[in-house]
Motif scaffolding. Structure first.
Motif, mmCIF file in Angstrom:
data_model
loop_
_atom_site.group_PDB
_atom_site.id
_atom_site.type_symbol
_atom_site.label_atom_id
_atom_site.label_comp_id
_atom_site.label_asym_id
_atom_site.label_seq_id
_atom_site.Cartn_x
_atom_site.Cartn_y
_atom_site.Cartn_z
ATOM 1 N N GLU A 9 3.258 -3.661 -9.687
ATOM 2 C CA GLU A 9 2.978 -2.536 -9.232
ATOM 3 C C GLU A 9 4.111 -1.192 -9.299
ATOM 4 N N PRO A 15 -2.302 -0.100 -9.263
ATOM 5 C CA PRO A 15 -2.649 -1.077 -8.099
ATOM 6 C C PRO A 15 -3.074 -2.381 -8.656
ATOM 7 N N SER A 74 0.344 -3.520 -2.793
ATOM 8 C CA SER A 74 -0.253 -2.364 -1.700
ATOM 9 C C SER A 74 -1.464 -2.624 -1.357
ATOM 10 N N ARG A 105 -3.616 -0.340 1.448
ATOM 11 C CA ARG A 105 -4.938 0.344 1.049
ATOM 12 C C ARG A 105 -6.039 0.034 1.906
#
Length: 254
Positions: free
Chosen positions: A211, A217, A245, A249
């Motif tokens: 990433e 992503p 991430s 998220r």
């Protein structure tokens, strides 16, 4: 000799995870992902038989409800707050398969239920993903069905990589570096996100690095399931770092 109770008893948020019998990756990775919560939360696992991923009759009968519900009933005895089917069979069998299974788990156990593919559905909708990169260890016939199912949901697979393996146990023997090379190959197409669809594949350890390098992503199945379950149990997934991430998220979707 008896001892008086001098402190609150430990009774944290527990998730019960239904696990393919030949899977060796999801349990240690999931335990590591839950580690930041200490005694506040934990993951517990029940297995049912899955040893091959193909479109053969023998493979498809592995996903009949009866053995899965038996495993779910045993997990329910640990008083979880949530039960999750930590597997990706609905990626080729269709999301309705998981919706029906989760309804049956809830009916039989009285515990709310979810799944890996329902977690993916939530985050794809939350991120408004339309162009997806797909990485799996699966054979072409399985991959083709996954691609077709995503097309029916309005998601185009713009790049894909697979290993043509159907062993299930063997999926976890490929090192993270090899999975990472597959992800990097798919990243060249600049998709909205990359999904590593398999809960016995070692993509989670390399997600954060890729990433950072690509700006894309990377949504690993084990991490997606863990983050979704945390949010469903009222925990803050953003407390988990080092796995990409996806936890932040899901925290933003809460």
């Amino acid at each position: 000799m008896s001892f008086p109770v001098t402190a609150p008893l430990i009774d944290g948020a527990r998730v019960g995870m239904l696990t393919p019998s030949s899977n060796t990756a999801l349990e240690p990775y999931t335990a590591a992902m839950f580690a930041p919560f200490g005694d506040e939360a934990s993951a517990h696992f029940g297995r049912f038989r899955v040893v091959e991923i193909s479109m053969s009759e023998a493979s498809q009968t592995q996903f009949q409800n009866a053995p899965i519900l038996e495993a779910a009933e045993r997990l329910a005895e640990a008083h979880p707050r949530l039960i999750a089917w930590n597997g990706t069979s609905a990626s080729w069998l269709g999301l309705d398969k998981d919706r029906a299974l989760c309804a049956e788990i809830e009916r039989v156990t009285g515990v709310p239920a979810t799944s890996t593919m329902l977690a993916y559905d939530r985050i794809f909708k939350g991120m408004k993903v339309k162009r997806l990169g797909l990485v799996t260890p699966y054979i072409g016939e399985i991959q083709g069905r996954i691609i077709a199912n995503y097309a029916a949901q309005g998601i185009e697979i713009v790049a894909e990589a697979r290993l043509e393996d159907k062993g299930n146990y063997s999926f976890a023997t490929y090192p993270p570096e090899q999975v990472g090379a597959m992800i990097e190959q798919v990243a060249d197409a600049k998709p909205d996100a990359i999904a590593i669809v398999c809960t016995n594949f070692r993509g989670a350890p390399v997600a954060e690095r890729i990433e950072a390098e690509t700006g894309i992503p990377v949504l690993d199945s084990i991490a997606v399931t863990a983050a979704h379950c945390m949010g469903e149990m009222g925990l803050d997934p953003a407390r988990v770092t080092g796995w990409g991430s996806v936890f932040q998220r899901f925290a933003e979707l809460a």
